[in-house]
Write an enzyme that holds these catalytic residues in place. Structure first.
Site, PDB file in Angstrom:
ATOM      1  N   HIS A  91       0.555  -1.293  -0.059  1.00  0.00           N
ATOM      2  CA  HIS A  91       0.028  -0.056  -0.025  1.00  0.00           C
ATOM      3  C   HIS A  91       0.795   1.338   0.014  1.00  0.00           C
ATOM      4  CE1 HIS A  91       1.030  -0.470   4.317  1.00  0.00           C
ATOM      5  NE2 HIS A  91       0.773   0.826   4.455  1.00  0.00           N
ATOM      6  N   LYS A 144      -1.214  13.880   7.191  1.00  0.00           N
ATOM      7  CA  LYS A 144      -2.740  14.014   7.142  1.00  0.00           C
ATOM      8  C   LYS A 144      -3.212  14.791   8.541  1.00  0.00           C
ATOM      9  CE  LYS A 144      -5.229  10.147   7.325  1.00  0.00           C
ATOM     10  NZ  LYS A 144      -6.094  10.164   8.552  1.00  0.00           N
TER      11      LYS A 144
END
Length: 938
Positions: free
Chosen positions: A151, A595
């Site tokens: 990922h 984030k």
């Protein structure tokens, strides 16, 4: 300073343009033949039209192109999108081959090699007074550990990757010396055939891949490039050292220990992925072992044909001869049909026995009913195989055949020392909360705590210390535990079994994601204790479980020193550290921290965190290795590996670097052997340079720079949180102004895009999907948002501060890398297109206000960086990258506009489910195509 490589690439850029043009022509021919002239004409109208718009705004032309897109049906749109997607893939191949060709040209001319090459790095070492023994000391302590992850997932299918490799090799033939008539024409015909095959091969998966597919994709890079690249890297490093240090009076050769090692999370990372079960982890370990043993068998086979020395003409040394006698006794059955086989060719006989022993060592897959390994003749461990290879090597040297020893045999020795019988050390990862829940259930059953989850950290630590040291009050009854806890314990059982059946190195770290307190680490230690991985035995502690806390959020990065101090103060954990040779690995999460607080706050907090951790480790007399959880994109900590390593704080690397290699980064770095050698070299030289503090005094960090950065990062974080957490409607904007929901429908990865299904919060959406969505919509804000405000507000109305920032940019690798990586993210952004995505939002006034904030910050960040770096345009000091992005820009524009219309159709046209499915196919293809053009997913 521009190095020889950059100059060569700029000088010969016309050759690259010519190759791109040829591939484009061949693709055009394939389009006309396969989908007809009408579709080809549409592609050309869009291509030429958006090239014109890229150069000059023309509202009438823009309207005509928009009407053309709106007139197209799903089938035609799919073909158009595929045409642009394949064009980008071909451009990527052309660029990769071109860069490799320029490096080969420079090396062939004997010129000074590029920055980051072994030659350039070693000459700099020599010039700075690094003595041979000091270089040896750095190499002895070195550990370069890329960790492959699934990922953000690589969106290309394996069959596509194999096709691309063939196209790469065929394009290389165009530059080979002419050896026959019509060579070029035949090569071009082959290229066209391969492009046509690519056109007829489905690039979008019909179903979401299982973890086993991701495991096999990760193994592909070893089979396609790394098994050849790794020995070449060692060979080139040794040659570089001989060339630079060979005449030094104190140079007496160099010993290269296997400092390149690989790790993996594929099949071991169960954080948020319910499909990574103990059975899947077992499959990953088995496939890894099969892959490396098959490679050894193949190479030993080749050596049997190569080392045909007869004992009539050479005398193997005593150690080899004795080992062969032992082998002949152990493996008598191998020669039942022909007892005299290779009788007078001792190396062939030895190698034949070795090959058969490797075959006997080969494990069966968990689903197969083959005879298990472990019978007579199988290798008991990887060291026995390595000893056999070295026996042959030393024996060849003993009778003057060093050249034979240094060839394919030496390469196999390098492989055996690098990969053992396990290929990669598989890390296991799970979220802290799940450990807490499992421990609470176990302690309740054993009668040790009825309300474990209600205890504070100190109470938990005291209880865990007692249970790890002395055991549970009552024996554990596993059959009475929940399924989740039994599965958790099964993972630890598998770790213990793997260390015995494959290799002690087969399992790497047990990584705890979302580590918030010291008890999170001790909970994993207790679970390991129940599997016999650690404990107190016969008067001493033992520990065969390496536990790595992962600090991810801004708050956890700031608190990590406090958490670790509490952990290291625990007597039980101190005993475990002593049993582990006082080694501790700590992982830092780039993705979630960015984030959480924005790229600038993330980068700076990670920087400070590294300093605090290493200072604490020094006080505790620990050997601490930092594990960098970097993504492929700037918004997830990505960037060129060489520069990223050099940008780490002084004296925090200390010879070892471990970092994740994620998704499309694996494809770009390791699909081709030529590029894999280059990328490994660049990373290793970065490691060597960053480790000079091991042998000499390095310049310390400037405190004034740190203070300035602290203030700038705080201002940048304020701006980022103002947008993402304090602006009404922001999350609706994210979900509506990006294709993040549609990305979740793609069959590109086994793991869900959100931690909690149905939870649309910023904390729930995974960093992969977060970055992927912003990138597709050309807003790309995770890579730069907040930097402009941080810089501008810090130097506001204070003229002397600009000079300070310029000096920081020139002198401080961290600050330089931060702004340079932001330049890349900004260049891949496009506010004109981003505004079109903003128009997708249902609440127009809110979306306009949010987009205005994004656009203002974009313009401010561009202006600030250009002013500080003293550039006219973004990436002016990185002309190769600048040209690469420009080469794609005009071709990305039509794809974004097509995607915009497809999103409108799919979301808002009130289509039936069947009609929606028709429009979804080209929409998903557009996501793949834009990713190929940007060379980024998440």
């Amino acid at each position: 300073m521009t190095d020889s490589f950059t100059k060569a690439c700029v000088k010969h850029d016309k050759n690259l343009r010519s190759r791109v043009r040829l591939l484009g022509i061949l693709l055009g021919q394939v389009l006309q033949e396969q989908v007809g002239k009408d579709t080809y004409t549409v592609v050309e109208r869009l291509r030429k039209g958006y090239i014109k718009l890229n150069k000059k705004h023309d509202p009438a032309l823009y309207d005509r192109l928009t009407r053309l897109i709106l007139s197209l049906q799903p089938e035609t749109l799919s073909a158009v999108v595929r045409a642009f997607s394949i064009y980008f893939v071909l451009v990527n191949i052309a660029e990769e081959a071109f860069l490799h060709r320029q490096r080969r040209r420079i090396a062939g001319k004997g010129q000074e090699l590029w920055q980051g090459s072994f030659d350039h790095t070693l000459r700099a070492f020599h010039a700075h007074g690094i003595e041979p023994h000091q270089l040896q000391s750095i190499l002895d302590d070195a550990a370069y550990i890329p960790v492959f992850t699934a990922h953000p997932t690589e969106s290309k299918r394996l069959v596509i990757m194999n096709l691309l490799r063939r196209i790469f090799l065929t394009s290389e033939d165009l530059d080979a010396p002419k050896r026959r008539l019509e060579q070029r024409e035949q090569t071009i015909r082959s290229l066209k055939t391969q492009i046509q095959t690519l056109w007829k091969t489905e690039e979008v998966r019909a179903v979401r891949p299982e973890v086993r597919n991701e495991i096999r994709l990760g193994l592909h890079y070893f089979q396609s490039s790394l098994f050849d690249a790794v020995p070449q890297v060692y060979r080139r490093l040794r040659a570089g050292i001989e060339r630079v240090y060979g005449e030094h009076p104190e140079y007496h050769g160099v010993q290269l220990s296997p400092f390149i090692r690989f790790g993996s999370w594929i099949g071991g990372d169960r954080d948020g992925n319910p499909y990574v079960t103990p059975e899947v982890t077992c499959l990953a370990l088995t496939l890894q072992q099969q892959t490396i043993l098959q490679e050894y068998i193949r190479r030993v086979d080749s050596l049997i044909a190569e080392l045909t020395f007869s004992n009539r003409f050479c005398n193997p040394n005593w150690a080899f001869t004795e080992s062969l006698k032992v082998d002949n006794e152990i493996c008598k059955q191998l020669f039942c049909d022909n007892p005299r086989r290779f009788e007078d060719e001792p190396y062939r006989r030895k190698l034949y026995i070795m090959r058969e022993r490797l075959r006997l060592t080969m494990p069966a897959l968990p689903s197969e009913t083959l005879e298990e390994s472990g019978h007579a003749g199988a290798y008991t461990d990887e060291q026995a195989f390595q000893r056999d290879l070295k026996l042959i090597y030393n024996s060849l040297l003993s009778h003057g055949d060093g050249d034979a020893a240094e060839g394919a045999l030496q390469e196999l020795i390098h492989l055996a020392e690098t990969f053992g019988f396990y290929l990669m050390s598989l890390d296991i990862r799970q979220e802290s909360k799940l450990h807490s829940e499992a421990v609470a259930e176990i302690l309740k059953q054993s009668g040790d705590a009825n309300d474990y989850l209600q205890l504070d950290t100190d109470q938990r630590l005291a209880l865990l210390d007692a249970k790890i040291s002395n055991g549970l009050t009552k024996p554990l009854q596993r059959d009475r535990l929940s399924d989740e806890t039994r599965k958790m314990l099964a993972v630890f059982d598998l770790i213990a079994e793997t260390q015995t059946s494959i290799s002690p190195k087969a399992i790497g770290q047990y990584v705890i994601s979302m580590t918030h307190q010291a008890s999170d680490i001790m909970e994993v230690a207790l679970l390991g204790r129940l599997a016999g991985l650690l404990g107190f035995d016969q008067g001493s502690w033992f520990c065969r479980l390496e536990i790595s806390p992962l600090f991810e959020t801004i708050d956890d990065l700031k608190r990590c020193e406090e958490i670790l101090r509490s952990l290291f103060a625990n007597p039980c954990y101190q005993n475990l550290l002593n049993a582990s040779h006082r080694r501790q690995e700590i992982m830092l999460g780039y993705s979630d921290s960015a984030k959480d607080g924005g790229i600038m706050a993330s980068a700076w907090n990670l920087y400070q965190t590294q300093q605090r951790i290493i200072d604490l480790a020094d006080r505790e007399k620990l050997r601490c290795r930092l594990f960098h959880g970097r993504g492929g994109t700037v918004g997830r900590g990505g960037g060129p590996t060489h520069q990223s390593i050099l940008a780490q704080p002084k004296n925090t690397v200390n010879g070892e670097i471990k970092f994740t290699e994620q998704g499309e980064v694996l494809s770009y770095k390791y699909s081709n052997q030529e590029t894999a050698i280059y990328e490994l070299t660049m990373g290793i030289t970065g490691l060597l340079k960053a480790s000079q503090g091991l042998v000499s005094t390095v310049k310390q960090e400037r405190q004034d720079y740190s203070q300035i950065m602290q203030e700038i990062a705080g201002l940048g974080e304020q701006q980022f949180r103002k947008l993402t957490e304090q602006t009404p409607g922001f999350l609706d904007y994210f979900y509506e102004a990006t294709p993040v929901n549609e990305i979740g429908l793609m069959n590109i990865g086994s793991r869900p895009s959100h931690r909690s299904k149905g939870n649309r919060s910023k904390s729930s959406v995974r960093a992969i999907a977060w970055v992927f969505g912003w990138g597709q919509s050309r807003q790309n804000l995770p890579g730069w948002y907040g930097i402009g405000s941080g810089l501008a507000n810090w130097r506001k109305n204070k003229p002397g501060r600009l000079k300070k920032l310029r000096t920081m940019y020139q002198e401080w690798p961290f600050f330089h890398a931060l702004l340079n990586n932001a330049q890349m993210a900004l260049t891949k952004s496009n506010m004109a297109i981003a505004q079109k995505y903003a128009d997708l939002c249902l609440d127009k006034p809110t979306s306009r206000a949010i987009f205005d904030m994004i656009k203002h910050e974009y313009e401010l960040t561009c202006a600030e960086i250009l002013t500080i770096a003293q550039l006219n345009e973004l990436l002016d000091d990185a002309p190769i990258l600048q040209q690469s992005i420009r080469r794609r820009d005009a071709y990305l524009d039509p794809l974004n506009h097509i995607q915009l219309e497809l999103i409108k159709h799919y979301r808002y046209s009130g289509l039936s489910e069947e009609q929606q499915e028709l429009w979804l196919t080209p929409l998903l293809r557009s996501i793949n195509a834009i990713s190929a053009g940007l060379r980024n997913t998440g």
